[in-house]
Design a protein around this motif. Structure first.
Motif, PDB file in Angstrom:
ATOM      1  N   LYS A 194      48.406  26.881 -19.116  1.00 39.25           N
ATOM      2  CA  LYS A 194      49.683  26.818 -18.422  1.00 39.25           C
ATOM      3  C   LYS A 194      50.791  26.554 -19.438  1.00 39.25           C
ATOM      4  O   LYS A 194      50.604  25.827 -20.403  1.00 39.25           O
ATOM      5  CB  LYS A 194      49.664  25.716 -17.378  1.00 39.25           C
ATOM      6  CG  LYS A 194      48.757  26.044 -16.229  1.00 39.25           C
ATOM      7  CD  LYS A 194      48.997  25.108 -15.084  1.00 39.25           C
ATOM      8  CE  LYS A 194      48.140  25.551 -13.933  1.00 39.25           C
ATOM      9  NZ  LYS A 194      48.732  25.292 -12.667  1.00 39.25           N
ATOM     10  N   SER A 195      51.944  27.142 -19.181  1.00 42.83           N
ATOM     11  CA  SER A 195      53.079  26.940 -20.077  1.00 42.83           C
ATOM     12  C   SER A 195      53.771  25.618 -19.741  1.00 42.83           C
ATOM     13  O   SER A 195      53.737  25.142 -18.605  1.00 42.83           O
ATOM     14  CB  SER A 195      54.053  28.116 -19.965  1.00 42.83           C
ATOM     15  OG  SER A 195      54.531  28.228 -18.642  1.00 42.83           O
ATOM     16  N   LEU A 196      54.395  25.040 -20.759  1.00 38.57           N
ATOM     17  CA  LEU A 196      54.985  23.715 -20.630  1.00 38.57           C
ATOM     18  C   LEU A 196      56.380  23.708 -21.243  1.00 38.57           C
ATOM     19  O   LEU A 196      56.565  24.167 -22.369  1.00 38.57           O
ATOM     20  CB  LEU A 196      54.099  22.686 -21.339  1.00 38.57           C
ATOM     21  CG  LEU A 196      54.605  21.252 -21.450  1.00 38.57           C
ATOM     22  CD1 LEU A 196      54.735  20.620 -20.067  1.00 38.57           C
ATOM     23  CD2 LEU A 196      53.671  20.435 -22.326  1.00 38.57           C
TER      24      LEU A 196
ATOM     25  N   TYR B  21      58.573  28.274 -16.625  1.00 38.92           N
ATOM     26  CA  TYR B  21      57.450  27.455 -17.095  1.00 38.92           C
ATOM     27  C   TYR B  21      56.653  26.886 -15.924  1.00 38.92           C
ATOM     28  O   TYR B  21      57.202  26.529 -14.890  1.00 38.92           O
ATOM     29  CB  TYR B  21      57.969  26.336 -18.006  1.00 38.92           C
ATOM     30  CG  TYR B  21      58.366  26.901 -19.347  1.00 38.92           C
ATOM     31  CD1 TYR B  21      57.441  26.996 -20.377  1.00 38.92           C
ATOM     32  CD2 TYR B  21      59.636  27.423 -19.560  1.00 38.92           C
ATOM     33  CE1 TYR B  21      57.772  27.568 -21.585  1.00 38.92           C
ATOM     34  CE2 TYR B  21      59.981  27.996 -20.768  1.00 38.92           C
ATOM     35  CZ  TYR B  21      59.040  28.066 -21.774  1.00 38.92           C
ATOM     36  OH  TYR B  21      59.390  28.652 -22.959  1.00 38.92           O
ATOM     37  N   ASP B  22      55.337  26.813 -16.127  1.00 42.39           N
ATOM     38  CA  ASP B  22      54.437  26.293 -15.100  1.00 42.39           C
ATOM     39  C   ASP B  22      54.628  24.796 -14.891  1.00 42.39           C
ATOM     40  O   ASP B  22      54.542  24.302 -13.769  1.00 42.39           O
ATOM     41  CB  ASP B  22      52.972  26.547 -15.472  1.00 42.39           C
ATOM     42  CG  ASP B  22      52.660  28.039 -15.558  1.00 42.39           C
ATOM     43  OD1 ASP B  22      53.101  28.798 -14.674  1.00 42.39           O
ATOM     44  OD2 ASP B  22      51.984  28.449 -16.531  1.00 42.39           O
ATOM     45  N   GLN B  23      54.825  24.078 -15.983  1.00 41.03           N
ATOM     46  CA  GLN B  23      54.947  22.622 -15.925  1.00 41.03           C
ATOM     47  C   GLN B  23      56.173  22.207 -16.722  1.00 41.03           C
ATOM     48  O   GLN B  23      56.471  22.790 -17.766  1.00 41.03           O
ATOM     49  CB  GLN B  23      53.703  21.958 -16.520  1.00 41.03           C
ATOM     50  CG  GLN B  23      52.435  22.486 -15.940  1.00 41.03           C
ATOM     51  CD  GLN B  23      51.516  21.402 -15.431  1.00 41.03           C
ATOM     52  OE1 GLN B  23      51.676  20.247 -15.729  1.00 41.03           O
ATOM     53  NE2 GLN B  23      50.543  21.815 -14.661  1.00 41.03           N
ATOM     54  N   VAL B  24      56.853  21.155 -16.245  1.00 35.94           N
ATOM     55  CA  VAL B  24      58.046  20.639 -16.914  1.00 35.94           C
ATOM     56  C   VAL B  24      57.903  19.117 -17.032  1.00 35.94           C
ATOM     57  O   VAL B  24      57.589  18.442 -16.058  1.00 35.94           O
ATOM     58  CB  VAL B  24      59.331  20.987 -16.124  1.00 35.94           C
ATOM     59  CG1 VAL B  24      60.556  20.385 -16.801  1.00 35.94           C
ATOM     60  CG2 VAL B  24      59.482  22.495 -15.973  1.00 35.94           C
ATOM     61  N   ILE B  25      58.113  18.626 -18.232  1.00 33.84           N
ATOM     62  CA  ILE B  25      58.107  17.179 -18.485  1.00 33.84           C
ATOM     63  C   ILE B  25      59.510  16.814 -18.952  1.00 33.84           C
ATOM     64  O   ILE B  25      60.048  17.438 -19.874  1.00 33.84           O
ATOM     65  CB  ILE B  25      57.089  16.791 -19.579  1.00 33.84           C
ATOM     66  CG1 ILE B  25      55.670  17.101 -19.132  1.00 33.84           C
ATOM     67  CG2 ILE B  25      57.236  15.306 -19.943  1.00 33.84           C
ATOM     68  CD1 ILE B  25      54.630  16.854 -20.221  1.00 33.84           C
TER      69      ILE B  25
END
Length: 120
Positions: free
Chosen positions: A3-5, A114-118
């Motif tokens: 997954k992209s981040l 993006y799949d996930q974001v922090i």
């Protein structure tokens, strides 16, 4: 497939550990070939200035970490145009390359990619 981040760094380098933690996550993800990018937003754009004088604030300098990002495969670096302008900063005075400066509507589109974001 991994997954992209997207890592959004919003803190100045001297206000606490968040700036360093964002860079550590990016370097670790890059070491494992995770598709990732960093966005410097709000006071996070202050991380991009050269000559931070971190020692005077009893902090560790993050300049080396920023410059190591490309060695770890983290080449997608973005900064918010509005955040830069509000702090009187221009792209030519920043310490990171390659850096893409994005307007607000472009940032929304970036986050959606993006799949996930922090956010730190």
């Amino acid at each position: 497939m991994a997954k992209s981040l997207l890592i959004i760094s919003r803190q100045a380098p001297w206000t606490g550990p968040s700036a360093r933690e964002a860079l550590d996550i990016a370097l670790a993800g890059g070491a494992f070939d995770l598709p990732l990018a960093m966005l410097f937003l709000d006071d996070g754009v202050l991380q991009l200035l050269p000559a931070q004088a971190a020692g005077e604030l009893q902090q560790k300098d993050i300049t080396a970490n920023l410059q190591a990002l490309s060695m770890f495969g983290v080449d997608d670096l973005f900064a918010c145009h509005t955040s830069l302008a509000e702090r009187g900063m221009g792209p030519t005075e920043l310490n990171v390359e390659p850096l893409q400066v994005l307007r607000d509507q472009e940032i929304a589109a970036l986050i959606d990619r993006y799949d996930q974001v922090i956010t730190l």
